[in-house]
Design an enzyme around this catalytic site. Structure first.
Site, PDB file in Angstrom:
ATOM      1  CB  SER A 174      -1.725  -3.309  -4.391  1.00 52.12           C
ATOM      2  OG  SER A 174      -2.020  -4.325  -4.959  1.00 52.12           O
ATOM      3  CE  LYS A 199       0.789  -6.219  -4.878  1.00 54.52           C
ATOM      4  NZ  LYS A 199       0.038  -6.056  -6.102  1.00 54.52           N
ATOM      5  CE1 TYR A 222       0.634 -10.009  -1.881  1.00 51.98           C
ATOM      6  CE2 TYR A 222      -1.339 -11.162  -2.574  1.00 51.98           C
ATOM      7  CZ  TYR A 222      -0.739 -10.189  -2.689  1.00 51.98           C
ATOM      8  OH  TYR A 222      -0.772  -9.288  -3.650  1.00 51.98           O
ATOM      9  CE1 TYR A 274      -2.344  -2.800  -8.551  1.00 47.38           C
ATOM     10  CE2 TYR A 274      -4.007  -1.138  -8.895  1.00 47.38           C
ATOM     11  CZ  TYR A 274      -3.194  -1.980  -8.052  1.00 47.38           C
ATOM     12  OH  TYR A 274      -3.933  -2.140  -6.552  1.00 47.38           O
ATOM     13  CB  VAL A 305      -8.227  -3.051  -5.348  1.00 50.79           C
ATOM     14  CG1 VAL A 305      -7.330  -3.137  -6.591  1.00 50.79           C
ATOM     15  CG2 VAL A 305      -7.873  -3.960  -4.296  1.00 50.79           C
TER      16      VAL A 305
END
Length: 305
Positions: A61, A64, A189, A241, A259
């Protein structure tokens, strides 16, 4: 500096025993729970390292932030945010609930999976291969590392277990937030999440964001100042998060976790920090990594607030 980061690493290593490596993507289970590493690159291009800072892991992540920067460079920002929101979700990163329950059905922000799938869909290119090559080139440019590539074992594992992300993507397509082929968007992705880096790469990306998009090594502008500001703002409000508020209070540094165990932090006008610690808490953040950043923030007065 190296003495400080080694002390911080040693004093927080015990927290690796409190978490577990990610297992919902089978290939991530191979990580060593007690690994912990840190790299700092300051605005003068000095590099400081300790622990397992050269251990390779997948970016997950943290990607992103970089893909959001690409989407904002490829499109008018107003168009990007017509497809994805700007607010924290307060829900787990892989939650699907608000795609059905909020008024607009728009993903809350680009740092949760649904929003990130949308920003991935906004990368320009006439073919999937062209978009993939552009993405990899941009990651390599941000990290100043031409050897960065995709871990195809993790990619296959991501793809095999990605049904929840598929569900999100098809909902987003149905509601008009994704244009084009859903399977191609998901392919890109899964590959962006499977890009393999280390803590040094994260620190380099972090310091280039800290310098508002200017490569500190050669003075070249990589992204605009306005895009850099937007990315760092999302890091503060949504980057950790649904623990982002607590992190902002205790640490006060723009940061994004993944993660795979990585955390990228960016202290404006000062430094970039890359941390690797694959033992995660229940929200998906590196337990020891967060503790390391909290100690560093306090010892070096890094809190931006």
């Amino acid at each position: 500096m190296e003495k400080i980061i080694q002390e911080v690493l040693d004093s927080n290593r015990k927290y690796t025993n409190y978490g577990q490596v990610a297992s919902y993507i089978p290939e991530l289970k191979k990580a060593k729970r007690d690994d912990l590493g840190i790299c700092i690159i300051d605005k003068d291009n000095n590099v400081y390292k300790a622990g397992n800072c050269d251990t390779k892991f997948t970016i997950q992540s943290v990607s992103k932030t970089i893909v959001l920067a690409m989407a904002l460079m490829d499109n008018e920002w107003q168009y990007v945010f017509s497809k994805v929101g700007m607010e924290p979700s307060g829900d787990p990163f892989n939650s699907i609930m608000k795609l059905e329950t909020n008024d607009t059905k728009k993903p809350c922000n680009p740092m949760i999976n649904a929003g990130a799938i949308v920003t991935t869909s906004l990368i320009k290119g006439s073919t999937l291969e062209e978009r993939e090559e552009r993405m990899l080139k941009f990651f390599r440019r941000m990290a100043r590392n031409e050897n960065i590539g995709i871990n195809y074992d993790v990619y296959k594992s991501e793809k095999m277990t990605g049904d929840r992300n598929r569900a999100m993507a098809y909902l987003l397509k149905n509601d008009g937030f994704i244009d084009g082929d859903v399977d191609e968007v998901l392919e890109l992705y899964f590959k962006q999440c499977s890009i393999e880096i280390d803590a040094v790469d994260l620190a380099r990306i972090g310091v280039n964001l800290a310098s508002y998009g200017v490569d500190i090594a050669n003075g070249e502008r990589i992204i605009s100042e306005s895009v850099s500001r937007m990315v760092k703002t999302f890091m503060i409000t949504c980057g950790m998060y649904d623990a982002s508020g607590e992190f902002a209070i205790k640490v006060g540094i723009p940061a994004k976790s993944g993660v795979g165990g990585g955390i990228m932090a960016s202290v404006p006008n000062k430094m970039g920090i890359g941390v690797y610690g694959p033992a995660l808490d229940k929200k998906g953040n590196s337990i020891a990594g967060v503790k390391v950043l909290q100690d560093l923030s306090q010892r070096m007065n890094l809190n931006i607030f």
